[in-house]
Design a protein around this motif. Structure first.
Motif, PDB file in Angstrom:
ATOM      1  N   GLU A 367     -71.501  58.914  -4.872  1.00 15.92           N
ATOM      2  CA  GLU A 367     -72.826  59.176  -4.321  1.00 15.92           C
ATOM      3  C   GLU A 367     -73.390  57.933  -3.632  1.00 15.92           C
ATOM      4  N   ASN A 368     -73.475  57.991  -2.288  1.00 14.07           N
ATOM      5  CA  ASN A 368     -74.108  56.935  -1.485  1.00 14.07           C
ATOM      6  C   ASN A 368     -73.575  55.551  -1.838  1.00 14.07           C
ATOM      7  N   VAL A 369     -72.267  55.434  -1.916  1.00 14.54           N
ATOM      8  CA  VAL A 369     -71.641  54.176  -2.331  1.00 14.54           C
ATOM      9  C   VAL A 369     -71.423  53.256  -1.136  1.00 14.54           C
ATOM     10  N   SER A 370     -71.899  52.021  -1.284  1.00 15.00           N
ATOM     11  CA  SER A 370     -71.606  50.948  -0.335  1.00 15.00           C
ATOM     12  C   SER A 370     -71.033  49.784  -1.132  1.00 15.00           C
ATOM     13  N   PHE A 371     -70.147  49.007  -0.503  1.00 16.51           N
ATOM     14  CA  PHE A 371     -69.485  47.936  -1.244  1.00 16.51           C
ATOM     15  C   PHE A 371     -69.112  46.803  -0.302  1.00 16.51           C
ATOM     16  N   ALA A 372     -69.246  45.557  -0.833  1.00 16.57           N
ATOM     17  CA  ALA A 372     -68.844  44.358  -0.095  1.00 16.57           C
ATOM     18  C   ALA A 372     -68.143  43.416  -1.066  1.00 16.57           C
ATOM     19  N   TYR A 373     -66.925  42.989  -0.717  1.00 18.61           N
ATOM     20  CA  TYR A 373     -66.244  41.994  -1.547  1.00 18.61           C
ATOM     21  C   TYR A 373     -66.998  40.674  -1.500  1.00 18.61           C
ATOM     22  N   ASP A 374     -67.492  40.332  -0.316  1.00 18.80           N
ATOM     23  CA  ASP A 374     -68.307  39.146  -0.121  1.00 18.80           C
ATOM     24  C   ASP A 374     -69.665  39.579   0.409  1.00 18.80           C
ATOM     25  N   PRO A 375     -70.732  38.956  -0.044  1.00 22.44           N
ATOM     26  CA  PRO A 375     -72.079  39.366   0.390  1.00 22.44           C
ATOM     27  C   PRO A 375     -72.200  39.403   1.910  1.00 22.44           C
ATOM     28  N   GLY A 376     -72.710  40.526   2.395  1.00 22.22           N
ATOM     29  CA  GLY A 376     -72.945  40.664   3.828  1.00 22.22           C
ATOM     30  C   GLY A 376     -71.782  41.226   4.617  1.00 22.22           C
ATOM     31  N   HIS A 377     -70.582  41.295   4.006  1.00 22.83           N
ATOM     32  CA  HIS A 377     -69.409  41.829   4.704  1.00 22.83           C
ATOM     33  C   HIS A 377     -69.068  43.197   4.093  1.00 22.83           C
ATOM     34  N   TRP A 378     -69.681  44.221   4.633  1.00 21.45           N
ATOM     35  CA  TRP A 378     -69.543  45.557   4.051  1.00 21.45           C
ATOM     36  C   TRP A 378     -68.175  46.152   4.351  1.00 21.45           C
ATOM     37  N   VAL A 379     -67.537  46.637   3.295  1.00 18.59           N
ATOM     38  CA  VAL A 379     -66.256  47.331   3.423  1.00 18.59           C
ATOM     39  C   VAL A 379     -66.467  48.832   3.402  1.00 18.59           C
ATOM     40  N   LEU A 380     -67.441  49.290   2.628  1.00 19.18           N
ATOM     41  CA  LEU A 380     -67.822  50.701   2.587  1.00 19.18           C
ATOM     42  C   LEU A 380     -69.317  50.814   2.849  1.00 19.18           C
ATOM     43  N   ARG A 381     -69.704  51.870   3.549  1.00 19.31           N
ATOM     44  CA  ARG A 381     -71.122  52.092   3.851  1.00 19.31           C
ATOM     45  C   ARG A 381     -71.483  53.551   3.575  1.00 19.31           C
ATOM     46  N   ASP A 382     -72.307  53.775   2.596  1.00 18.26           N
ATOM     47  CA  ASP A 382     -72.914  55.077   2.313  1.00 18.26           C
ATOM     48  C   ASP A 382     -71.868  56.195   2.254  1.00 18.26           C
ATOM     49  N   VAL A 383     -70.885  56.019   1.371  1.00 19.13           N
ATOM     50  CA  VAL A 383     -69.817  57.014   1.202  1.00 19.13           C
ATOM     51  C   VAL A 383     -70.216  57.990   0.096  1.00 19.13           C
ATOM     52  N   SER A 384     -70.125  59.286   0.400  1.00 18.44           N
ATOM     53  CA  SER A 384     -70.447  60.311  -0.592  1.00 18.44           C
ATOM     54  C   SER A 384     -69.444  61.454  -0.496  1.00 18.44           C
ATOM     55  N   PHE A 385     -68.962  61.922  -1.651  1.00 16.67           N
ATOM     56  CA  PHE A 385     -68.139  63.134  -1.706  1.00 16.67           C
ATOM     57  C   PHE A 385     -68.047  63.582  -3.164  1.00 16.67           C
ATOM     58  N   VAL A 386     -67.627  64.796  -3.357  1.00 15.68           N
ATOM     59  CA  VAL A 386     -67.476  65.361  -4.697  1.00 15.68           C
ATOM     60  C   VAL A 386     -66.084  65.967  -4.806  1.00 15.68           C
ATOM     61  N   ALA A 387     -65.382  65.608  -5.866  1.00 17.49           N
ATOM     62  CA  ALA A 387     -64.090  66.221  -6.175  1.00 17.49           C
ATOM     63  C   ALA A 387     -64.280  67.087  -7.408  1.00 17.49           C
ATOM     64  N   GLU A 388     -64.217  68.390  -7.225  1.00 21.01           N
ATOM     65  CA  GLU A 388     -64.381  69.301  -8.345  1.00 21.01           C
ATOM     66  C   GLU A 388     -63.168  69.222  -9.272  1.00 21.01           C
ATOM     67  N   PRO A 389     -63.324  69.633 -10.522  1.00 19.46           N
ATOM     68  CA  PRO A 389     -62.193  69.607 -11.449  1.00 19.46           C
ATOM     69  C   PRO A 389     -60.970  70.319 -10.871  1.00 19.46           C
ATOM     70  N   ARG A 390     -59.810  69.633 -10.996  1.00 17.67           N
ATOM     71  CA  ARG A 390     -58.502  70.142 -10.568  1.00 17.67           C
ATOM     72  C   ARG A 390     -58.366  70.232  -9.049  1.00 17.67           C
ATOM     73  N   GLN A 391     -59.284  69.614  -8.314  1.00 17.16           N
ATOM     74  CA  GLN A 391     -59.143  69.547  -6.863  1.00 17.16           C
ATOM     75  C   GLN A 391     -58.327  68.316  -6.468  1.00 17.16           C
ATOM     76  N   MET A 392     -57.686  68.420  -5.308  1.00 16.45           N
ATOM     77  CA  MET A 392     -56.972  67.299  -4.716  1.00 16.45           C
ATOM     78  C   MET A 392     -57.754  66.843  -3.496  1.00 16.45           C
ATOM     79  N   VAL A 393     -58.189  65.587  -3.525  1.00 14.77           N
ATOM     80  CA  VAL A 393     -58.925  64.985  -2.411  1.00 14.77           C
ATOM     81  C   VAL A 393     -58.044  63.898  -1.809  1.00 14.77           C
ATOM     82  N   ALA A 394     -57.806  63.998  -0.508  1.00 14.71           N
ATOM     83  CA  ALA A 394     -56.950  63.038   0.179  1.00 14.71           C
ATOM     84  C   ALA A 394     -57.803  62.100   1.030  1.00 14.71           C
ATOM     85  N   LEU A 395     -57.407  60.818   1.051  1.00  7.31           N
ATOM     86  CA  LEU A 395     -58.059  59.809   1.881  1.00  7.31           C
ATOM     87  C   LEU A 395     -57.071  59.362   2.944  1.00  7.31           C
TER      88      LEU A 395
END
Length: 601
Positions: A367-395
């Motif tokens: 839910e609305n995930v953002s992440f930076a290994y180093d401050p200010g260098h965003w690797v992920l920005r506002d990522v949201s998805f739901v994987a229901e039980p027994r679903q396969m989600v591919a990236l």
């Protein structure tokens, strides 16, 4: 190696080193002393032996002088001289007996402390998150638990107690000399300020030199560890000569650092010894004057005893000088070890953390995930998805688009900078690490096997698992034939990093390990990308069985493997650019279709 060393290359210091901190520190000594607390009884006996040894040595020197000054000088009967000499021999034997047990207890105490210290460092390293290992070289970690801990051991069992004995010997000799002739003792002590100034001047130079040696050795260790880890790549690229030359330069630098410290040490010790010899010469001159010229002559026998005691007073100077050098190394090692132990993990389980229930459905919410290994260098920005039980989600997506980062966040190798990740509606920040590892398993792209048998690697997925569990896992994957393929069945040794089994066999072993662990959520970082096409076809059936009735997050490099995924997330520059099933995404004529045409069509 040539006798002419190349110029030293001054490199940037270890980021965890503090060049402004003095190696000899009262706080470090106090902390080292605290390591002996679990062995207080042994430590106290050792201290008693140290005190006894320190007293025995001046008494031994005094007794020798007393025999010369007494029975021998007074021409006593031979029987009296023999009895006095036997008394000296008995005292000498007692002194050596004390030395044996002092050294033995010091060795046992030092080994006990370094055993505990290494255990503490290893346990601390197990708690450090992935961000620590991403920033810290492997060789540096190895150096902390090997050479630095060894330096602490030397500091405890050698430097501390040997220095106490030598210092006690000097104090005991000084007390007896003061009893004999206080003015003559002042002559001996007159050189003390000179020795203090010499030690003061050389201290900073030696401190810097020994720090450089430790840092250089850490770089050599790091290079060796990394070279062994990537030896296949080195040989594939024919970089043996290049790497050997780079390593030779490091060893040349390390040799020069050692030579630099030896030069400073070679200057300090002669200066200290010369000071002691000059002091003895002054004692001889002043004592001769007191014995021959002074109005209140000093007995020649007393002068002989004083001479023995003065020699005993100055003899520890060289030993203490050597101990000081070792103390610098021990303090540097202790400083580095304690700095590691004092570095807290960037995050740990919250005090209020709860465990996932025994029965986990496997619903995964990002839910609305953002992440930076180093401050200010965003690797992920506002990522949201739901994987229901027994679903396969591919990236899917280009390299660097954030796929593996999402997998690391779901596994809680890292915590999201913003947003949250939930399992069955529970935020993973508030869950215990043990329950998360029980519910979520990861099969990375480069499958790792521990040194040991294939059976040990398979049952490593769950505490208490047995051989029957391993066989049942292989049977469930429909690859029980693997047991027959292995030369010694499940007892076949996997070798270092699984080097004694093929890539396909290694893959199936990791599948079986994951099945034994029986997680509700399974993350696959395209575990089949490292095997050839025929091997991949052979293990696809096992993979399908592994994913049955589990929520799965699959990082796909081969798009043909995720056609049946319930959701496909197309990542681009840290965001979800497209989302849907295979057929839906192809109709959108977007990034997924481009990737499909490039890598499948």
């Amino acid at each position: 190696m040539s006798n002419t060393f190349a110029p030293m290359v001054r490199v940037t210091r270890d980021p965890d080193a503090d060049p402004h901190r003095r190696p000899l520190s009262l706080s470090l000594v106090t902390r080292l002393w605290g390591l002996m607390r679990p062995y207080a009884a042994k430590r106290n006996v050792l201290l008693a032996l140290v005190l006894l040894r320190a007293i025995q040595l001046p008494l031994l020197a005094w007794s020798i002088g007393a025999v010369i000054n007494g029975p021998i000088s007074n021409a006593a009967p031979m029987a009296a001289i023999v009895i006095a000499s036997l008394g000296v021999l008995a005292l000498a034997a007692w002194t050596q007996f004390t030395l044996v047990f002092r050294q033995r207890l010091a060795l046992e105490l030092g080994e006990s402390i370094v055993h505990d210290l290494r255990g503490s460092v290893y346990s601390h390293l197990q708690q450090m998150p992935m961000s620590f290992y991403a920033k810290t070289k492997t060789g540096r970690v190895i150096s902390r638990i090997t050479s630095d801990c060894d330096a602490v051991r030397v500091g405890v069992q050698d430097v501390l107690f040997v220095s106490l004995v030598q210092a006690g010997q000097m104090i005991g000799a000084a007390v007896i000399m003061a009893w004999y002739d206080l003015p003559l003792l002042m002559v001996v002590l007159a050189m003390s300020p000179v020795m203090w100034i010499i030690g003061r001047v050389m201290r900073n130079r030696l401190s810097e030199a020994y720090r450089d040696v430790q840092e250089s050795f850490s770089r050599v260790t790091a290079t060796i560890a990394e070279s062994v880890a990537v030896i296949r790549v080195t040989q594939a690229l024919a970089r043996e000569d290049t790497n050997a030359e780079l390593f030779r330069q490091l060893t040349v630098d390390h040799a020069e650092y050692n030579m630099n410290s030896a030069r400073h040490n070679g200057l300090l010790m002669p200066l200290l010894e010369l000071t002691g010899q000059v002091s003895l010469g002054l004692v001889l001159i002043v004592g001769a004057y007191r014995s021959i010229v002074a109005s209140d002559p000093m007995p020649v026998g007393d002068l002989i005893q004083f001479w023995f005691l003065a020699g005993l007073f100055f003899s520890p100077i060289q030993v203490l000088g050597n101990q000081y050098n070792q103390a610098l190394t021990a303090m540097a090692g202790a400083e580095r070890v304690f700095r590691l132990l004092d570095t807290p993990p960037e995050w740990t389980d919250l005090p209020t953390a709860v465990s996932l229930p025994a029965q986990v459905d496997g619903k995964l919410t990002v839910e609305n995930v953002s992440f930076a290994y180093d401050p200010g260098h965003w690797v992920l920005r506002d990522v949201s998805f739901v994987a229901e039980p027994r679903q396969m989600v591919a990236l899917v997506g280009e390299t660097g688009s954030g796929k593996s980062t999402i997998a690391s966040l779901v596994s809680r190798y890292y915590l999201p900078t913003q947003g949250k990740i939930c399992v069955d509606g529970l935020d993973t920040r508030g869950l215990t690490s043990e329950s998360i590892s029980r519910a979520i398993s990861v099969i990375p792209q480069q499958n790792y096997l521990f040194t040991g048998s294939v059976l040990q690697n398979i049952v490593a997925g769950r505490a208490g698992a047995t051989e029957s569990d391993a066989v049942e896992a292989l049977r469930s994957l429909d690859c029980e034939w693997l047991i027959e393929d292995l030369p010694e069945g499940l007892q076949t040794q996997a070798g270092s990093r699984g080097g004694r089994v093929s890539l396909g066999q290694r893959q199936l072993i990791c599948f079986a390990r994951a099945l034994v662990a029986n997680p509700r959520i399974l993350i696959l970082d395209e575990a089949t990308s490292a095997v050839d096409t025929l091997t991949e076809l052979r293990i696809q059936k096992a993979l399908g069985r592994l994913l049955e009735n589990r929520t799965s997050l699959v990082i796909a490099h081969r798009l043909s493997t995720i056609r049946t995924a319930d959701q496909i997330l197309v990542m681009s520059h840290g965001k979800i650019a497209e989302q849907g099933r295979h057929e839906e995404l192809l109709k959108q004529n977007g990034l997924y279709k481009d990737l499909h045409e490039r890598f499948v069509s």
